[in-house]
Design an enzyme around this catalytic site. Sequence first.
Site, PDB file in Angstrom:
ATOM      1  N   SER A  15       0.761  -1.130  -0.084  1.00  9.09           N
ATOM      2  CA  SER A  15      -0.024  -0.098   0.138  1.00  9.09           C
ATOM      3  C   SER A  15       1.007   1.333  -0.007  1.00  9.09           C
ATOM      4  O   SER A  15       1.928   1.382   0.759  1.00  9.09           O
ATOM      5  CB  SER A  15      -0.944   0.121   1.339  1.00  9.09           C
ATOM      6  OG  SER A  15      -1.903  -1.040   1.337  1.00  9.09           O
ATOM      7  N   GLU A 130      -2.680 -15.045   1.599  1.00  8.42           N
ATOM      8  CA  GLU A 130      -2.883 -14.411   2.819  1.00  8.42           C
ATOM      9  C   GLU A 130      -4.560 -14.244   3.364  1.00  8.42           C
ATOM     10  O   GLU A 130      -4.892 -14.201   4.354  1.00  8.42           O
ATOM     11  CB  GLU A 130      -2.334 -12.692   2.505  1.00  8.42           C
ATOM     12  CG  GLU A 130      -2.384 -11.825   3.910  1.00  8.42           C
ATOM     13  CD  GLU A 130      -2.085 -10.760   3.718  1.00  8.42           C
ATOM     14  OE1 GLU A 130      -1.658 -10.227   2.579  1.00  8.42           O
ATOM     15  OE2 GLU A 130      -2.110  -9.632   4.508  1.00  8.42           O
TER      16      GLU A 130
END
Length: 277
Positions: A15, A130
Amino acid sequence: PKVAKGEVQWCQGYSEPESGSDLASLSTRAIRDGDEFVINGTKIWTSMAHRADWIMLLARTDPDASKHRGISFFLVDMKSPGIEVRPIVNMAGKHEFNQIVFEDVRVPATNIVGDENRGWYVAVTLLDFERSGIDYSARARRLLDDTRAYASETIINGSPLIDIPWVQNDLVDRYVECEAARLIAYNVAYMQSSGLVPNREASISKVFGSETVHKATETCMNILGVYGSISSSDGRAIMEGRVQECWFASFSDTIAAGTSEIQRNIISSRGLGLPRG
Ligand SMILES: Cc1cc2nc3c(=O)[nH]c(=O)nc-3n(C[C@H](O)[C@H](O)[C@H](O)COP(=O)(O)OP(=O)(O)OC[C@H]3O[C@@H](n4cnc5c(N)ncnc54)[C@H](O)[C@@H]3O)c2cc1C
Protein backbone atom coordinates in the site's frame (compact mmCIF):
# COMPACT_ATOMS: atom_id res chain seq x y z
CA PRO A 1 13.17 -22.25 8.67
CA LYS A 2 14.08 -19.01 10.37
CA VAL A 3 10.77 -17.39 9.39
CA ALA A 4 8.76 -20.12 11.13
CA LYS A 5 10.95 -19.80 14.24
CA GLY A 6 10.41 -16.04 14.28
CA GLU A 7 14.14 -15.43 13.90
CA VAL A 8 13.65 -13.45 10.70
CA GLN A 9 10.72 -11.07 10.32
CA TRP A 10 9.23 -9.75 7.11
CA CYS A 11 6.83 -6.95 6.32
CA GLN A 12 4.71 -6.28 3.26
CA GLY A 13 5.31 -3.12 1.23
CA TYR A 14 2.28 -2.92 -1.04
CA SER A 15 0.00 0.00 0.00
CA GLU A 16 0.93 3.60 -0.69
CA PRO A 17 -0.63 6.91 0.37
CA GLU A 18 -2.41 7.13 -3.02
CA SER A 19 -2.76 3.40 -3.77
CA GLY A 20 -4.77 1.05 -1.56
CA SER A 21 -7.65 -0.87 -3.14
CA ASP A 22 -6.39 0.16 -6.57
CA LEU A 23 -2.97 -1.25 -5.72
CA ALA A 24 -1.80 -1.51 -9.33
CA SER A 25 -1.76 2.30 -9.51
CA LEU A 26 1.26 2.35 -7.16
CA SER A 27 3.96 4.90 -7.92
CA THR A 28 7.07 3.80 -5.97
CA ARG A 29 9.76 3.69 -8.65
CA ALA A 30 12.65 1.27 -9.16
CA ILE A 31 15.15 2.32 -11.83
CA ARG A 32 17.86 -0.03 -13.02
CA ASP A 33 21.47 1.06 -12.52
CA GLY A 34 23.82 -1.71 -13.67
CA ASP A 35 23.33 -4.78 -11.46
CA GLU A 36 21.14 -2.85 -9.04
CA PHE A 37 17.83 -1.02 -8.85
CA VAL A 38 17.44 2.35 -7.13
CA ILE A 39 14.14 2.69 -5.26
CA ASN A 40 12.29 5.90 -4.41
CA GLY A 41 8.79 6.25 -2.98
CA THR A 42 6.58 5.85 0.08
CA LYS A 43 4.73 2.86 1.52
CA ILE A 44 2.07 3.12 4.21
CA TRP A 45 0.15 0.94 6.69
CA THR A 46 3.15 -1.41 6.68
CA SER A 47 2.44 -3.70 9.63
CA MET A 48 5.36 -4.34 11.97
CA ALA A 49 7.90 -2.67 9.67
CA HIS A 50 9.63 -1.36 12.80
CA ARG A 51 10.51 -4.95 13.73
CA ALA A 52 11.09 -6.35 10.24
CA ASP A 53 14.43 -7.51 8.86
CA TRP A 54 13.15 -7.61 5.26
CA ILE A 55 10.34 -6.14 3.20
CA MET A 56 8.50 -7.62 0.19
CA LEU A 57 8.17 -4.55 -1.97
CA LEU A 58 6.17 -3.72 -5.08
CA ALA A 59 7.71 -1.02 -7.25
CA ARG A 60 7.13 0.26 -10.76
CA THR A 61 9.94 -0.75 -13.11
CA ASP A 62 8.27 0.16 -16.42
CA PRO A 63 6.20 3.36 -16.24
CA ASP A 64 5.24 3.06 -19.93
CA ALA A 65 3.58 -0.37 -19.60
CA SER A 66 -0.09 -0.76 -18.63
CA LYS A 67 -0.44 -0.43 -14.86
CA HIS A 68 -0.48 -4.15 -13.97
CA ARG A 69 2.43 -5.01 -16.27
CA GLY A 70 5.12 -2.56 -15.22
CA ILE A 71 5.49 -3.69 -11.60
CA SER A 72 8.27 -5.85 -10.08
CA PHE A 73 8.39 -7.71 -6.75
CA PHE A 74 11.55 -6.98 -4.73
CA LEU A 75 13.01 -8.41 -1.53
CA VAL A 76 14.68 -5.52 0.29
CA ASP A 77 16.89 -5.61 3.39
CA MET A 78 15.34 -3.18 5.89
CA LYS A 79 18.85 -2.17 7.01
CA SER A 80 19.59 -0.74 3.54
CA PRO A 81 20.71 2.91 3.61
CA GLY A 82 17.91 5.32 2.61
CA ILE A 83 15.02 3.55 4.41
CA GLU A 84 13.17 5.58 7.05
CA VAL A 85 10.40 3.95 9.14
CA ARG A 86 7.85 6.36 10.66
CA PRO A 87 5.43 4.95 13.29
CA ILE A 88 1.62 5.30 13.02
CA VAL A 89 -0.47 4.61 16.15
CA ASN A 90 -3.93 3.10 15.53
CA MET A 91 -7.26 3.87 17.27
CA ALA A 92 -6.61 1.14 19.84
CA GLY A 93 -3.46 3.02 20.88
CA LYS A 94 -1.14 0.38 19.39
CA HIS A 95 1.88 0.86 17.20
CA GLU A 96 1.59 -1.73 14.44
CA PHE A 97 1.36 0.45 11.32
CA ASN A 98 4.21 2.42 9.79
CA GLN A 99 4.94 4.69 6.91
CA ILE A 100 8.19 3.87 5.11
CA VAL A 101 10.09 6.35 2.98
CA PHE A 102 12.58 5.00 0.42
CA GLU A 103 15.18 7.47 -0.77
CA ASP A 104 17.69 6.18 -3.33
CA VAL A 105 17.65 2.70 -1.77
CA ARG A 106 19.89 0.34 -3.75
CA VAL A 107 18.77 -3.27 -4.21
CA PRO A 108 20.59 -6.02 -6.16
CA ALA A 109 18.72 -6.95 -9.36
CA THR A 110 18.92 -10.58 -8.21
CA ASN A 111 16.46 -9.67 -5.41
CA ILE A 112 13.54 -9.58 -7.86
CA VAL A 113 11.12 -12.49 -7.34
CA GLY A 114 9.94 -13.90 -10.67
CA ASP A 115 10.43 -11.88 -13.83
CA GLU A 116 11.03 -8.15 -14.03
CA ASN A 117 7.72 -6.33 -14.70
CA ARG A 118 5.69 -9.42 -13.72
CA GLY A 119 5.58 -8.73 -9.98
CA TRP A 120 1.84 -8.05 -9.95
CA TYR A 121 1.14 -11.74 -10.48
CA VAL A 122 3.47 -12.73 -7.62
CA ALA A 123 1.69 -10.25 -5.33
CA VAL A 124 -1.87 -11.34 -6.13
CA THR A 125 -0.95 -15.00 -5.67
CA LEU A 126 0.48 -14.14 -2.25
CA LEU A 127 -2.67 -12.17 -1.42
CA ASP A 128 -4.78 -15.22 -2.22
CA PHE A 129 -2.75 -17.13 0.37
CA GLU A 130 -2.97 -14.30 2.91
CA ARG A 131 -6.75 -14.19 2.54
CA SER A 132 -7.15 -17.88 3.49
CA GLY A 133 -7.95 -16.61 6.97
CA ILE A 134 -8.10 -19.61 9.34
CA ASP A 135 -7.14 -17.24 12.17
CA TYR A 136 -10.47 -15.39 11.94
CA SER A 137 -12.61 -18.29 13.12
CA ALA A 138 -9.96 -19.35 15.67
CA ARG A 139 -9.95 -15.90 17.27
CA ALA A 140 -13.75 -15.62 17.24
CA ARG A 141 -14.16 -19.12 18.68
CA ARG A 142 -11.83 -18.45 21.61
CA LEU A 143 -13.66 -15.24 22.45
CA LEU A 144 -17.05 -16.95 22.25
CA ASP A 145 -15.86 -19.84 24.46
CA ASP A 146 -14.55 -17.42 27.10
CA THR A 147 -17.71 -15.29 26.97
CA ARG A 148 -19.90 -18.38 27.31
CA ALA A 149 -17.88 -19.42 30.40
CA TYR A 150 -18.17 -15.91 31.85
CA ALA A 151 -21.94 -15.80 31.24
CA SER A 152 -22.35 -19.20 32.91
CA GLU A 153 -20.51 -18.08 36.06
CA THR A 154 -22.01 -14.59 36.33
CA ILE A 155 -25.24 -14.05 38.27
CA ILE A 156 -27.57 -11.23 37.15
CA ASN A 157 -30.71 -10.51 39.24
CA GLY A 158 -30.39 -13.89 40.95
CA SER A 159 -29.95 -15.99 37.77
CA PRO A 160 -26.98 -16.91 35.59
CA LEU A 161 -26.45 -14.45 32.72
CA ILE A 162 -26.42 -17.41 30.33
CA ASP A 163 -30.11 -18.11 31.15
CA ILE A 164 -31.25 -14.99 29.29
CA PRO A 165 -32.76 -16.12 25.95
CA TRP A 166 -31.13 -13.45 23.73
CA VAL A 167 -27.72 -14.30 25.20
CA GLN A 168 -28.18 -17.93 24.20
CA ASN A 169 -29.66 -17.07 20.78
CA ASP A 170 -26.85 -14.67 19.90
CA LEU A 171 -24.16 -17.10 21.06
CA VAL A 172 -25.71 -19.90 18.99
CA ASP A 173 -25.84 -17.73 15.86
CA ARG A 174 -22.19 -16.70 16.30
CA TYR A 175 -21.08 -20.33 16.87
CA VAL A 176 -22.82 -21.35 13.63
CA GLU A 177 -21.07 -18.56 11.70
CA CYS A 178 -17.77 -19.43 13.33
CA GLU A 179 -18.04 -23.07 12.29
CA ALA A 180 -18.95 -22.06 8.72
CA ALA A 181 -15.94 -19.68 8.61
CA ARG A 182 -13.65 -22.47 9.83
CA LEU A 183 -14.82 -24.89 7.12
CA ILE A 184 -14.57 -22.26 4.38
CA ALA A 185 -10.97 -21.57 5.47
CA TYR A 186 -10.21 -25.33 5.51
CA ASN A 187 -11.45 -25.53 1.92
CA VAL A 188 -8.88 -22.89 0.96
CA ALA A 189 -6.15 -24.76 2.86
CA TYR A 190 -7.18 -27.98 1.09
CA MET A 191 -6.85 -26.27 -2.30
CA GLN A 192 -3.42 -24.92 -1.36
CA SER A 193 -2.24 -28.34 -0.19
CA SER A 194 -3.46 -29.81 -3.51
CA GLY A 195 -1.35 -27.34 -5.49
CA LEU A 196 -4.37 -25.28 -6.55
CA VAL A 197 -4.34 -21.50 -6.22
CA PRO A 198 -7.51 -20.31 -4.51
CA ASN A 199 -8.86 -17.02 -5.77
CA ARG A 200 -12.57 -16.41 -5.29
CA GLU A 201 -12.44 -19.06 -2.54
CA ALA A 202 -9.82 -16.99 -0.66
CA SER A 203 -11.95 -13.87 -1.04
CA ILE A 204 -15.02 -15.73 0.26
CA SER A 205 -13.00 -16.90 3.26
CA LYS A 206 -11.60 -13.42 3.87
CA VAL A 207 -14.90 -11.56 3.73
CA PHE A 208 -16.88 -14.15 5.69
CA GLY A 209 -14.13 -14.78 8.27
CA SER A 210 -13.38 -11.13 9.00
CA GLU A 211 -17.06 -10.20 9.24
CA THR A 212 -17.63 -13.22 11.51
CA VAL A 213 -14.94 -11.95 13.91
CA HIS A 214 -16.55 -8.53 13.93
CA LYS A 215 -20.01 -9.91 14.70
CA ALA A 216 -18.60 -12.24 17.37
CA THR A 217 -16.77 -9.43 19.17
CA GLU A 218 -19.93 -7.30 19.05
CA THR A 219 -22.00 -10.12 20.58
CA CYS A 220 -19.38 -10.65 23.32
CA MET A 221 -19.33 -6.91 23.99
CA ASN A 222 -23.15 -6.90 24.35
CA ILE A 223 -23.08 -9.85 26.76
CA LEU A 224 -20.32 -8.38 28.94
CA GLY A 225 -22.03 -4.99 29.02
CA VAL A 226 -19.98 -1.96 29.96
CA TYR A 227 -17.30 -4.16 31.59
CA GLY A 228 -16.47 -5.41 28.12
CA SER A 229 -15.27 -1.95 27.18
CA ILE A 230 -12.64 -1.74 29.95
CA SER A 231 -9.04 -2.09 28.80
CA SER A 232 -6.56 -4.64 30.15
CA SER A 233 -4.68 -2.00 32.15
CA ASP A 234 -7.68 -1.64 34.52
CA GLY A 235 -7.99 -4.29 37.25
CA ARG A 236 -11.79 -4.43 36.75
CA ALA A 237 -11.45 -5.62 33.14
CA ILE A 238 -13.14 -8.93 32.35
CA MET A 239 -11.21 -11.53 30.30
CA GLU A 240 -8.08 -9.33 30.52
CA GLY A 241 -9.80 -6.72 28.34
CA ARG A 242 -9.58 -9.00 25.30
CA VAL A 243 -13.13 -8.32 24.09
CA GLN A 244 -12.46 -4.60 23.85
CA GLU A 245 -9.10 -5.24 22.17
CA CYS A 246 -10.57 -7.71 19.64
CA TRP A 247 -13.52 -5.40 18.96
CA PHE A 248 -11.17 -2.58 17.96
CA ALA A 249 -9.05 -4.93 15.86
CA SER A 250 -12.10 -6.46 14.16
CA PHE A 251 -12.76 -3.25 12.25
CA SER A 252 -9.32 -3.40 10.68
CA ASP A 253 -9.76 -7.11 9.82
CA THR A 254 -12.37 -6.06 7.23
CA ILE A 255 -9.84 -3.66 5.64
CA ALA A 256 -6.45 -5.43 5.83
CA ALA A 257 -5.45 -7.63 2.86
CA GLY A 258 -8.17 -5.96 0.77
CA THR A 259 -11.44 -4.52 2.05
CA SER A 260 -14.75 -6.39 2.24
CA GLU A 261 -15.98 -4.34 -0.74
CA ILE A 262 -13.01 -5.44 -2.84
CA GLN A 263 -13.52 -9.10 -1.83
CA ARG A 264 -17.17 -8.83 -2.90
CA ASN A 265 -16.05 -7.33 -6.22
CA ILE A 266 -13.72 -10.32 -6.76
CA ILE A 267 -16.44 -12.84 -5.84
CA SER A 268 -18.86 -11.02 -8.12
CA SER A 269 -16.62 -10.86 -11.19
CA ARG A 270 -14.35 -13.93 -10.85
CA GLY A 271 -16.72 -16.13 -8.86
CA LEU A 272 -20.12 -15.36 -10.36
CA GLY A 273 -19.05 -13.89 -13.71
CA LEU A 274 -21.12 -10.76 -13.11
CA PRO A 275 -20.26 -7.60 -15.07
CA ARG A 276 -17.92 -5.14 -13.35
CA GLY A 277 -19.84 -2.23 -11.82
C1 LIG B 1 -4.77 -3.87 10.13
C2 LIG B 1 -4.23 -3.50 8.78
C3 LIG B 1 -2.98 -3.96 8.41
C4 LIG B 1 -2.45 -3.60 7.16
N1 LIG B 1 -1.19 -4.03 6.84
C5 LIG B 1 -0.66 -3.71 5.65
C6 LIG B 1 0.67 -4.13 5.32
O1 LIG B 1 1.37 -4.78 6.12
N2 LIG B 1 1.17 -3.78 4.11
C7 LIG B 1 0.44 -3.08 3.20
O2 LIG B 1 0.94 -2.84 2.11
N3 LIG B 1 -0.82 -2.63 3.50
C8 LIG B 1 -1.37 -2.93 4.70
N4 LIG B 1 -2.64 -2.49 5.03
C9 LIG B 1 -3.34 -1.60 4.11
C10 LIG B 1 -4.54 -2.25 3.41
O3 LIG B 1 -4.12 -3.19 2.46
C11 LIG B 1 -5.36 -1.11 2.78
O4 LIG B 1 -5.84 -0.30 3.85
C12 LIG B 1 -6.53 -1.63 1.97
O5 LIG B 1 -6.09 -2.30 0.82
C13 LIG B 1 -7.49 -0.50 1.56
O6 LIG B 1 -6.80 0.56 0.99
P1 LIG B 1 -7.03 2.06 1.50
O7 LIG B 1 -6.92 2.05 2.99
O8 LIG B 1 -6.12 2.94 0.74
O9 LIG B 1 -8.54 2.38 1.17
P2 LIG B 1 -9.14 2.91 -0.21
O10 LIG B 1 -8.66 2.06 -1.33
O11 LIG B 1 -8.90 4.37 -0.29
O12 LIG B 1 -10.68 2.62 0.00
C14 LIG B 1 -11.53 3.48 0.76
C15 LIG B 1 -12.93 2.87 0.76
O13 LIG B 1 -13.42 2.78 -0.59
C16 LIG B 1 -13.79 1.45 -0.90
N5 LIG B 1 -13.45 1.14 -2.29
C17 LIG B 1 -12.30 1.44 -2.93
N6 LIG B 1 -12.33 0.97 -4.20
C18 LIG B 1 -13.52 0.34 -4.34
C19 LIG B 1 -14.15 -0.37 -5.42
N7 LIG B 1 -13.54 -0.54 -6.61
N8 LIG B 1 -15.39 -0.90 -5.21
C20 LIG B 1 -16.01 -0.75 -4.01
N9 LIG B 1 -15.47 -0.09 -2.96
C21 LIG B 1 -14.24 0.45 -3.13
C22 LIG B 1 -12.98 0.58 0.05
O14 LIG B 1 -13.59 -0.68 0.25
C23 LIG B 1 -12.96 1.45 1.30
O15 LIG B 1 -14.14 1.26 2.04
C24 LIG B 1 -3.19 -2.81 6.26
C25 LIG B 1 -4.46 -2.34 6.65
C26 LIG B 1 -4.98 -2.68 7.89
C27 LIG B 1 -6.33 -2.16 8.28
